[in-house]
Design an enzyme around this catalytic site. Sequence first.
Site, mmCIF file in Angstrom:
data_model
loop_
_atom_site.group_PDB
_atom_site.id
_atom_site.type_symbol
_atom_site.label_atom_id
_atom_site.label_comp_id
_atom_site.label_asym_id
_atom_site.label_seq_id
_atom_site.Cartn_x
_atom_site.Cartn_y
_atom_site.Cartn_z
ATOM 1 N N GLY A 1 -35.227 30.572 94.018
ATOM 2 C CA GLY A 1 -36.628 30.514 94.443
ATOM 3 C C GLY A 1 -36.830 31.219 95.770
ATOM 4 C CB SER B 1 -39.940 36.648 94.728
ATOM 5 O OG SER B 1 -38.787 37.426 94.817
ATOM 6 C CD GLU C 1 -30.026 38.853 93.563
ATOM 7 O OE1 GLU C 1 -30.493 38.821 94.718
ATOM 8 O OE2 GLU C 1 -30.707 38.656 92.552
HETATM 9 C C1 LIG Z 1 -36.745 40.815 86.005
HETATM 10 C C2 LIG Z 1 -36.918 40.256 87.384
HETATM 11 C C3 LIG Z 1 -36.297 39.083 87.722
HETATM 12 C C4 LIG Z 1 -36.489 38.546 89.003
HETATM 13 N N1 LIG Z 1 -35.890 37.358 89.276
HETATM 14 C C5 LIG Z 1 -36.119 36.776 90.496
HETATM 15 C C6 LIG Z 1 -35.579 35.493 90.770
HETATM 16 O O1 LIG Z 1 -34.886 34.894 89.958
HETATM 17 N N2 LIG Z 1 -35.871 34.940 91.969
HETATM 18 C C7 LIG Z 1 -36.617 35.570 92.908
HETATM 19 O O2 LIG Z 1 -36.808 35.011 93.989
HETATM 20 N N3 LIG Z 1 -37.158 36.783 92.668
HETATM 21 C C8 LIG Z 1 -36.928 37.396 91.469
HETATM 22 N N4 LIG Z 1 -37.469 38.629 91.194
HETATM 23 C C9 LIG Z 1 -38.374 39.225 92.176
HETATM 24 C C10 LIG Z 1 -37.820 40.440 92.887
HETATM 25 O O3 LIG Z 1 -36.815 40.091 93.796
HETATM 26 C C11 LIG Z 1 -39.002 41.111 93.577
HETATM 27 O O4 LIG Z 1 -39.864 41.563 92.557
HETATM 28 C C12 LIG Z 1 -38.575 42.268 94.446
HETATM 29 O O5 LIG Z 1 -37.866 41.810 95.565
HETATM 30 C C13 LIG Z 1 -39.774 43.114 94.907
HETATM 31 O O6 LIG Z 1 -40.764 42.327 95.466
HETATM 32 P P1 LIG Z 1 -42.291 42.449 94.993
HETATM 33 O O7 LIG Z 1 -42.319 42.336 93.503
HETATM 34 O O8 LIG Z 1 -43.094 41.485 95.782
HETATM 35 O O9 LIG Z 1 -42.716 43.947 95.354
HETATM 36 P P2 LIG Z 1 -43.160 44.485 96.803
HETATM 37 O O10 LIG Z 1 -42.227 43.964 97.826
HETATM 38 O O11 LIG Z 1 -44.611 44.227 96.974
HETATM 39 O O12 LIG Z 1 -42.890 46.040 96.636
HETATM 40 C C14 LIG Z 1 -43.810 46.913 95.956
HETATM 41 C C15 LIG Z 1 -43.282 48.336 96.069
HETATM 42 O O13 LIG Z 1 -43.230 48.736 97.457
HETATM 43 C C16 LIG Z 1 -41.923 49.172 97.808
HETATM 44 N N5 LIG Z 1 -41.592 48.743 99.184
HETATM 45 C C17 LIG Z 1 -41.831 47.517 99.713
HETATM 46 N N6 LIG Z 1 -41.385 47.477 100.994
HETATM 47 C C18 LIG Z 1 -40.846 48.689 101.265
HETATM 48 C C19 LIG Z 1 -40.210 49.274 102.415
HETATM 49 N N7 LIG Z 1 -40.029 48.576 103.533
HETATM 50 N N8 LIG Z 1 -39.768 50.551 102.322
HETATM 51 C C20 LIG Z 1 -39.920 51.270 101.179
HETATM 52 N N9 LIG Z 1 -40.533 50.782 100.063
HETATM 53 C C21 LIG Z 1 -40.986 49.508 100.100
HETATM 54 C C22 LIG Z 1 -41.008 48.473 96.817
HETATM 55 O O14 LIG Z 1 -39.772 49.171 96.644
HETATM 56 C C23 LIG Z 1 -41.856 48.484 95.548
HETATM 57 O O15 LIG Z 1 -41.752 49.716 94.883
HETATM 58 C C24 LIG Z 1 -37.299 39.204 89.939
HETATM 59 C C25 LIG Z 1 -37.913 40.405 89.597
HETATM 60 C C26 LIG Z 1 -37.743 40.927 88.324
HETATM 61 C C27 LIG Z 1 -38.421 42.225 87.970
#
Ligand SMILES: Cc1cc2nc3c(=O)[nH]c(=O)nc-3n(C[C@H](O)[C@H](O)[C@H](O)COP(=O)(O)OP(=O)(O)OC[C@H]3O[C@@H](n4cnc5c(N)ncnc54)[C@H](O)[C@@H]3O)c2cc1C
Length: 398
Positions: free
Chosen positions: A132, A134, A249
């Site tokens: 937990g 994101s 991870e």
């Molecule tokens: C299949 C799947 C399983 C998952 N399982 C889990 C889970 O079990 N537990 C959990 O906690 N999370 C989980 N996640 C979440 C995952 O860790 C997040 O989706 C990921 O960290 C990206 O965060 P966000 O989706 O909020 O995108 P954002 O952080 O909003 O990013 C959006 C875009 O902006 C880019 N970006 C953001 N900041 C920067 C920067 N500083 N420099 C350059 N580019 C940037 C990103 O690369 C991305 O392309 C899962 C995601 C998926 C797809």
Amino acid sequence: MDFSLTPEQHAFRERVRAWLSANMPEEWTRRLMASSDIPRPEAYDLLREWQRKLYDAGFIGLTWPKEYGGGGMTFMEEMILHQEMALAKAPPILNVLGVGMAGPTIIAYGTEEQKKRYPAKILSCEEIWCQGYSEPNAGSDLAALQTRAVKDGEFWVVNGQKVWTSLAHVADFMMLLARTDPDAPKHKGITYFLLDMKLPGVTVKPLRQLTGDAEFNEVFFDNVRIHVSQVLGGVNNGWAVGLTTLMYERLALGFGLQVRLRIGLDGLIELGRRMEKTGRVIVKDAVMRQKIAQLWIDTECLKLTGARAITRLLRGEMPGPEASTGKMVWVETHQRLQELAMEIQGPYAQLLRGSDWAVEGGLWQHSFLRSRANSIEGGTTEIQKNIIAERLLGLPKG
Ligand SMILES: Cc1cc2nc3c(=O)[nH]c(=O)nc-3n(C[C@H](O)[C@H](O)[C@H](O)COP(=O)(O)OP(=O)(O)OC[C@H]3O[C@@H](n4cnc5c(N)ncnc54)[C@H](O)[C@@H]3O)c2cc1C
């Protein structure tokens, strides 16, 4: 890294090999193999049983201390085990987040009581874990998380929401990051909790993905009362503890999934041997051969990069930022492999599971769609690049 094996390690390899050939689940071999994919819901029962068998045979958690249910061995044995699993095309484990992340973090930061309570049940798959971290407004910028935990006597009262929580729908426990000091700088006011998912006030709502499966979830906390004994690594120390989990991870993704990649590649080559284009099997096509050979080279490179990370662990160090390299390269290679599987199938690539004409029951189509998430989950590729630039190459912050 020295790859030569001692007589004991040779004997260990023989033992693993013999066990795998006697114990591979027949149903997996018959129906579900041929893909390098993450477990699908219909395979959960089979994979739970498989992990239990691995545990009973002592083939999981090899490097974890014996007193906490592990094997007390080195990462050399772990590597041998992974190699043999790849050769045997063995199924993945179900409690992947528990074994890859929760267990090692609890062993690193837990109290004696926590270390006695949790790791063995993680290995045996009696208790499944989810992560937990994101939230709707905290993904890449994880330190912006807003789920709050407020102290009330012997308990912390948690309110807020997580999202994309893989396996939460089957999980018994969660690695929960929550804000415990809203006035501290954002990295400093976070605490890591071991949350029992059955506590009153925890609601799990599945989210459907591109593949059609609901593998991850939204999780809501409504006045959830967590006992103070469930804090891991100290109050307001959650950022350091949480980062350790993330390093494990990336290590698990980069190294462990390299095995699944190898299994996928072998499956792809078999596919290319069976499928034909203009009357000739695909593997005779010069361009296809080059693409397959490149994938093989990249898979081997990934194995060696994984070995570099393991050298660090053999020296008794924690996984470091180089684990990001393994994760990033694995993603790129795996997505390319899945794209090639579509190319090999030509027009048949459009047929999904449920069509009588889908190649191998549409398994590859599912893996291809699922692989699009690889460059997001476990930290996006852009974030891995930032880590590599700043922490490995010493480049200035962007
Ligand atoms: C299949 C799947 C399983 C998952 N399982 C889990 C889970 O079990 N537990 C959990 O906690 N999370 C989980 N996640 C979440 C995952 O860790 C997040 O989706 C990921 O960290 C990206 O965060 P966000 O989706 O909020 O995108 P954002 O952080 O909003 O990013 C959006 C875009 O902006 C880019 N970006 C953001 N900041 C920067 C920067 N500083 N420099 C350059 N580019 C940037 C990103 O690369 C991305 O392309 C899962 C995601 C998926 C797809």
